[in-house]
Design a protein around this motif. Sequence first.
Motif, PDB file in Angstrom:
ATOM      1  N   THR A   1       9.119  -7.432   2.355  1.00 19.53           N
ATOM      2  CA  THR A   1       8.022  -8.198   2.616  1.00 19.53           C
ATOM      3  C   THR A   1       7.609  -8.714   1.235  1.00 19.53           C
ATOM      4  N   LYS A   2       7.903  -8.516   0.004  1.00 20.07           N
ATOM      5  CA  LYS A   2       7.446  -9.152  -1.130  1.00 20.07           C
ATOM      6  C   LYS A   2       6.038  -8.912  -1.514  1.00 20.07           C
ATOM      7  N   LYS A   3       5.365  -8.124  -0.664  1.00 21.92           N
ATOM      8  CA  LYS A   3       3.814  -7.596  -0.895  1.00 21.92           C
ATOM      9  C   LYS A   3       3.902  -6.291  -1.661  1.00 21.92           C
ATOM     10  N   LYS A   4       3.208  -6.335  -2.684  1.00 23.34           N
ATOM     11  CA  LYS A   4       3.224  -4.914  -3.692  1.00 23.34           C
ATOM     12  C   LYS A   4       2.158  -3.943  -2.925  1.00 23.34           C
ATOM     13  N   GLY A   5       1.136  -4.741  -2.715  1.00 18.20           N
ATOM     14  CA  GLY A   5      -0.179  -3.800  -2.173  1.00 18.20           C
ATOM     15  C   GLY A   5       0.204  -3.093  -0.673  1.00 18.20           C
ATOM     16  N   LEU A   6       1.069  -3.983   0.143  1.00 21.76           N
ATOM     17  CA  LEU A   6       1.507  -3.511   1.358  1.00 21.76           C
ATOM     18  C   LEU A   6       2.435  -2.450   1.241  1.00 21.76           C
ATOM     19  N   SER A   7       3.332  -2.476   0.300  1.00 15.84           N
ATOM     20  CA  SER A   7       4.403  -1.592   0.301  1.00 15.84           C
ATOM     21  C   SER A   7       3.945  -0.262  -0.291  1.00 15.84           C
ATOM     22  N   LEU A   8       3.154  -0.516  -1.171  1.00 14.76           N
ATOM     23  CA  LEU A   8       2.312   0.961  -1.724  1.00 14.76           C
ATOM     24  C   LEU A   8       1.778   1.800  -0.971  1.00 14.76           C
ATOM     25  N   ALA A   9       0.928   1.038   0.157  1.00  6.99           N
ATOM     26  CA  ALA A   9       0.233   1.756   1.251  1.00  6.99           C
ATOM     27  C   ALA A   9       1.189   2.163   2.303  1.00  6.99           C
TER      28      ALA A   9
ATOM     29  N   THR B   1       8.068  22.953  -4.113  1.00 11.66           N
ATOM     30  CA  THR B   1       8.707  22.061  -4.939  1.00 11.66           C
ATOM     31  C   THR B   1       9.501  21.127  -4.046  1.00 11.66           C
ATOM     32  N   LYS B   2      10.325  21.769  -3.025  1.00 13.67           N
ATOM     33  CA  LYS B   2      10.968  20.858  -2.186  1.00 13.67           C
ATOM     34  C   LYS B   2      10.021  20.055  -1.311  1.00 13.67           C
ATOM     35  N   HIS B   3       8.797  20.452  -1.063  1.00 15.49           N
ATOM     36  CA  HIS B   3       8.045  19.681  -0.063  1.00 15.49           C
ATOM     37  C   HIS B   3       7.358  18.452  -0.736  1.00 15.49           C
ATOM     38  N   PHE B   4       7.033  18.885  -2.243  1.00 10.15           N
ATOM     39  CA  PHE B   4       6.447  17.819  -3.114  1.00 10.15           C
ATOM     40  C   PHE B   4       7.327  16.784  -3.321  1.00 10.15           C
ATOM     41  N   ALA B   5       8.609  17.119  -3.872  1.00  8.50           N
ATOM     42  CA  ALA B   5       9.632  16.123  -3.998  1.00  8.50           C
ATOM     43  C   ALA B   5      10.050  15.534  -2.434  1.00  8.50           C
ATOM     44  N   ALA B   6      10.001  15.848  -1.340  1.00  2.58           N
ATOM     45  CA  ALA B   6      10.141  15.350  -0.163  1.00  2.58           C
ATOM     46  C   ALA B   6       8.801  14.137  -0.195  1.00  2.58           C
ATOM     47  N   GLY B   7       7.814  14.475  -0.323  1.00  7.49           N
ATOM     48  CA  GLY B   7       6.865  13.529  -0.245  1.00  7.49           C
ATOM     49  C   GLY B   7       6.962  12.182  -1.128  1.00  7.49           C
ATOM     50  N   ALA B   8       7.311  12.777  -2.505  1.00  2.00           N
ATOM     51  CA  ALA B   8       7.243  11.529  -3.400  1.00  2.00           C
ATOM     52  C   ALA B   8       8.657  10.942  -3.266  1.00  2.00           C
ATOM     53  N   GLY B   9       9.676  11.519  -2.992  1.00  2.00           N
ATOM     54  CA  GLY B   9      10.751  10.647  -2.359  1.00  2.00           C
ATOM     55  C   GLY B   9      10.614   9.787  -1.072  1.00  2.00           C
ATOM     56  N   VAL B  10      10.144  10.248  -0.182  1.00  2.00           N
ATOM     57  CA  VAL B  10       9.735   9.234   0.919  1.00  2.00           C
ATOM     58  C   VAL B  10       8.737   8.215   0.548  1.00  2.00           C
ATOM     59  N   ASN B  11       7.913   8.481  -0.330  1.00  2.00           N
ATOM     60  CA  ASN B  11       7.008   7.378  -0.752  1.00  2.00           C
ATOM     61  C   ASN B  11       7.717   6.419  -1.630  1.00  2.00           C
ATOM     62  N   VAL B  12       8.608   6.613  -2.680  1.00  2.00           N
ATOM     63  CA  VAL B  12       9.403   5.952  -3.290  1.00  2.00           C
ATOM     64  C   VAL B  12      10.337   4.932  -2.714  1.00  2.00           C
ATOM     65  N   VAL B  13      10.930   5.655  -1.817  1.00  2.00           N
ATOM     66  CA  VAL B  13      12.046   5.052  -0.837  1.00  2.00           C
ATOM     67  C   VAL B  13      11.337   3.763   0.091  1.00  2.00           C
ATOM     68  N   THR B  14      10.458   4.240   0.682  1.00  2.00           N
ATOM     69  CA  THR B  14       9.769   3.694   1.543  1.00  2.00           C
ATOM     70  C   THR B  14       9.061   2.248   0.901  1.00  2.00           C
ATOM     71  N   THR B  15       8.308   2.683  -0.317  1.00  2.00           N
ATOM     72  CA  THR B  15       8.006   1.475  -1.241  1.00  2.00           C
ATOM     73  C   THR B  15       8.945   0.438  -1.645  1.00  2.00           C
ATOM     74  N   ALA B  16      10.104   0.890  -2.054  1.00  2.00           N
ATOM     75  CA  ALA B  16      11.127   0.087  -2.388  1.00  2.00           C
ATOM     76  C   ALA B  16      11.503  -0.850  -1.393  1.00  2.00           C
ATOM     77  N   VAL B  17      11.803  -0.199  -0.199  1.00  2.00           N
ATOM     78  CA  VAL B  17      12.410  -0.947   0.987  1.00  2.00           C
ATOM     79  C   VAL B  17      11.526  -1.873   1.689  1.00  2.00           C
ATOM     80  N   THR B  18      10.273  -1.608   1.409  1.00  2.00           N
ATOM     81  CA  THR B  18       9.046  -2.414   2.260  1.00  2.00           C
ATOM     82  C   THR B  18       8.812  -3.569   1.107  1.00  2.00           C
ATOM     83  N   LEU B  19       8.889  -3.368  -0.077  1.00  2.00           N
ATOM     84  CA  LEU B  19       8.873  -4.549  -1.132  1.00  2.00           C
ATOM     85  C   LEU B  19      10.014  -5.301  -0.898  1.00  2.00           C
ATOM     86  N   LYS B  20      10.971  -4.826  -0.940  1.00  2.00           N
ATOM     87  CA  LYS B  20      12.393  -5.719  -0.744  1.00  2.00           C
ATOM     88  C   LYS B  20      12.052  -6.857   0.525  1.00  2.00           C
TER      89      LYS B  20
END
Length: 129
Positions: free
Chosen positions: A46-54, A25-44
């Motif tokens: 670059t303002k590019k949704k596809g790039l931030s998700l990738a 569960t810790k590993h699953f949460a870490a992967g999801a958390g890293v994804n969410v935080v990185t997506t949010a920071v990249t979106l702020k």
Amino acid sequence: MNKIIIVCTLLCTSCSVWNKIPDDTKHFAAGAGVNVVTTAVTLKITKKKGLSLATGLLTGVAIGYAKERVWDKQWNRGVYNINDFAITAWGSLVATPAIFCVRDSKAKRMYYRLDSATFNRLFIDSLKK
């Protein structure tokens, strides 16, 4: 998004709760958390949704691989288990559609608000005539 980051930080820093959570569960949460935080920071930035998700997805997978391969196997700081990498990558992968759903639901709410406001304005204008 800031609220999610604060809640995740508070959950991760409460050691008494963190020690009772299973390792998978810790590993699953870490992967999801890293994804969410990185997506949010990249979106702020670059303002590019596809790039931030990738970027979020790839960062979550890369962090999971680096943790297992470098930290656990090469530096002998933990127990190397390739299944832990798979679970971390899965958490990052599962977070991507969740981000899509949250983002799209916010966009739809804004559209419906605008649409209902337009409808009300047109309806009131038609009554005035």
